[in-house]
Enzyme design. Sequence first.
Site, mmCIF file in Angstrom:
data_model
loop_
_atom_site.group_PDB
_atom_site.id
_atom_site.type_symbol
_atom_site.label_atom_id
_atom_site.label_comp_id
_atom_site.label_asym_id
_atom_site.label_seq_id
_atom_site.Cartn_x
_atom_site.Cartn_y
_atom_site.Cartn_z
ATOM 1 N N GLN A 58 2.819 9.807 1.524
ATOM 2 C CA GLN A 58 4.117 9.098 1.553
ATOM 3 C C GLN A 58 4.984 9.461 0.353
ATOM 4 O O GLN A 58 6.166 9.117 0.337
ATOM 5 C CB GLN A 58 3.901 7.586 1.583
ATOM 6 C CG GLN A 58 3.366 7.069 2.918
ATOM 7 C CD GLN A 58 3.299 5.560 2.907
ATOM 8 O OE1 GLN A 58 2.354 4.978 2.404
ATOM 9 N NE2 GLN A 58 4.327 4.921 3.449
ATOM 10 N N HIS B 269 -4.431 0.722 7.684
ATOM 11 C CA HIS B 269 -3.075 1.307 7.705
ATOM 12 C C HIS B 269 -2.990 2.497 6.747
ATOM 13 O O HIS B 269 -2.462 3.561 7.099
ATOM 14 C CB HIS B 269 -2.074 0.208 7.328
ATOM 15 C CG HIS B 269 -0.646 0.634 7.278
ATOM 16 N ND1 HIS B 269 0.326 0.101 8.108
ATOM 17 C CD2 HIS B 269 0.006 1.531 6.478
ATOM 18 C CE1 HIS B 269 1.493 0.667 7.832
ATOM 19 N NE2 HIS B 269 1.330 1.532 6.841
ATOM 20 N N GLU B 270 -3.532 2.320 5.523
ATOM 21 C CA GLU B 270 -3.422 3.393 4.519
ATOM 22 C C GLU B 270 -4.302 4.589 4.873
ATOM 23 O O GLU B 270 -3.893 5.743 4.697
ATOM 24 C CB GLU B 270 -3.761 2.861 3.129
ATOM 25 C CG GLU B 270 -2.814 1.786 2.605
ATOM 26 C CD GLU B 270 -1.335 2.136 2.760
ATOM 27 O OE1 GLU B 270 -0.963 3.307 2.568
ATOM 28 O OE2 GLU B 270 -0.557 1.224 3.105
ATOM 29 N N CYS C 218 6.077 -0.546 7.234
ATOM 30 C CA CYS C 218 5.657 0.646 6.500
ATOM 31 C C CYS C 218 6.830 1.134 5.657
ATOM 32 O O CYS C 218 7.967 1.192 6.142
ATOM 33 C CB CYS C 218 5.232 1.735 7.479
ATOM 34 S SG CYS C 218 4.673 3.239 6.680
ATOM 35 N N LEU C 219 6.556 1.515 4.424
ATOM 36 C CA LEU C 219 7.623 1.968 3.531
ATOM 37 C C LEU C 219 8.285 3.256 4.042
ATOM 38 O O LEU C 219 9.421 3.547 3.681
ATOM 39 C CB LEU C 219 7.076 2.194 2.116
ATOM 40 C CG LEU C 219 6.574 0.930 1.391
ATOM 41 C CD1 LEU C 219 5.959 1.299 0.046
ATOM 42 C CD2 LEU C 219 7.690 -0.085 1.219
ATOM 43 N N HIS D 229 -2.682 6.676 7.349
ATOM 44 C CA HIS D 229 -1.698 7.582 6.740
ATOM 45 C C HIS D 229 -2.372 8.885 6.308
ATOM 46 O O HIS D 229 -1.836 9.973 6.519
ATOM 47 C CB HIS D 229 -1.073 6.949 5.496
ATOM 48 C CG HIS D 229 0.150 6.122 5.767
ATOM 49 N ND1 HIS D 229 1.267 6.622 6.395
ATOM 50 C CD2 HIS D 229 0.438 4.822 5.463
ATOM 51 C CE1 HIS D 229 2.193 5.659 6.470
ATOM 52 N NE2 HIS D 229 1.718 4.558 5.922
ATOM 53 N N GLY E 135 0.840 -1.187 0.000
ATOM 54 C CA GLY E 135 0.000 0.000 0.000
ATOM 55 C C GLY E 135 0.875 1.235 0.000
ATOM 56 O O GLY E 135 2.041 1.186 0.431
HETATM 57 NI NI NI Z 1 2.669 2.708 5.737
#
Ligand code: NI
Length: 181
Positions: free
Chosen positions: A54, A144-145, A102-103, A148, A49
């Site tokens: 991000q 999660h997304e 998480c990226l 964000h 995701g």
């Molecule tokens: Ni993340």
Amino acid sequence: MSLLKIAALGTPVLRMRTQELTIEQLQSEPIQRLIDDMVATMRDAPGVGLAANQVYLPLRLAVVEVQAGDDQDSRERVPLTVLVNPRIARLSDATESAWEGCLSIPDLRGVVPRATEVDVEALDRAGNPVTIHASGFFARVLQHEIDHLDGYIYLDRMPDLTTLTYVKEFERYWLPASSAS
Ligand code: NI
């Protein structure tokens, strides 16, 4: 298509509440190209995701996809889903704890409780309203997304930080146990 730079923890845009897109903005060429670039960036990372903040843009937009053969057993495949102006319409009372990464927080994993089922209302990339009913890993990724897009990261959702681990130690100490069950 181009790969976008991913904002790391500490970048202020990750803590911003993102702005909804109008239909006109969504259907514009720059935003359609951004969606393609976000998909390419997510796949290249690789991740399951990616939210627009991000990639430094405070827009209420995220992409999600779980391809087969990912590194955790619990991951069911999720087709590519573009979420525009998503909002959580319903969360189940039942929760489940599982590992997340998480990226924007490279190299770390932690156990996060999430609702097992969720209904999300959003627009697709063409601007059509959609309601997504998701359970299991898909429900987790959606929470999660959308977090964000509200300026939250998974660390905020950990009831305690004792499970926080680097990926190397995760694979050494925790992955063998979880895949043996
Ligand atoms: Ni993340």
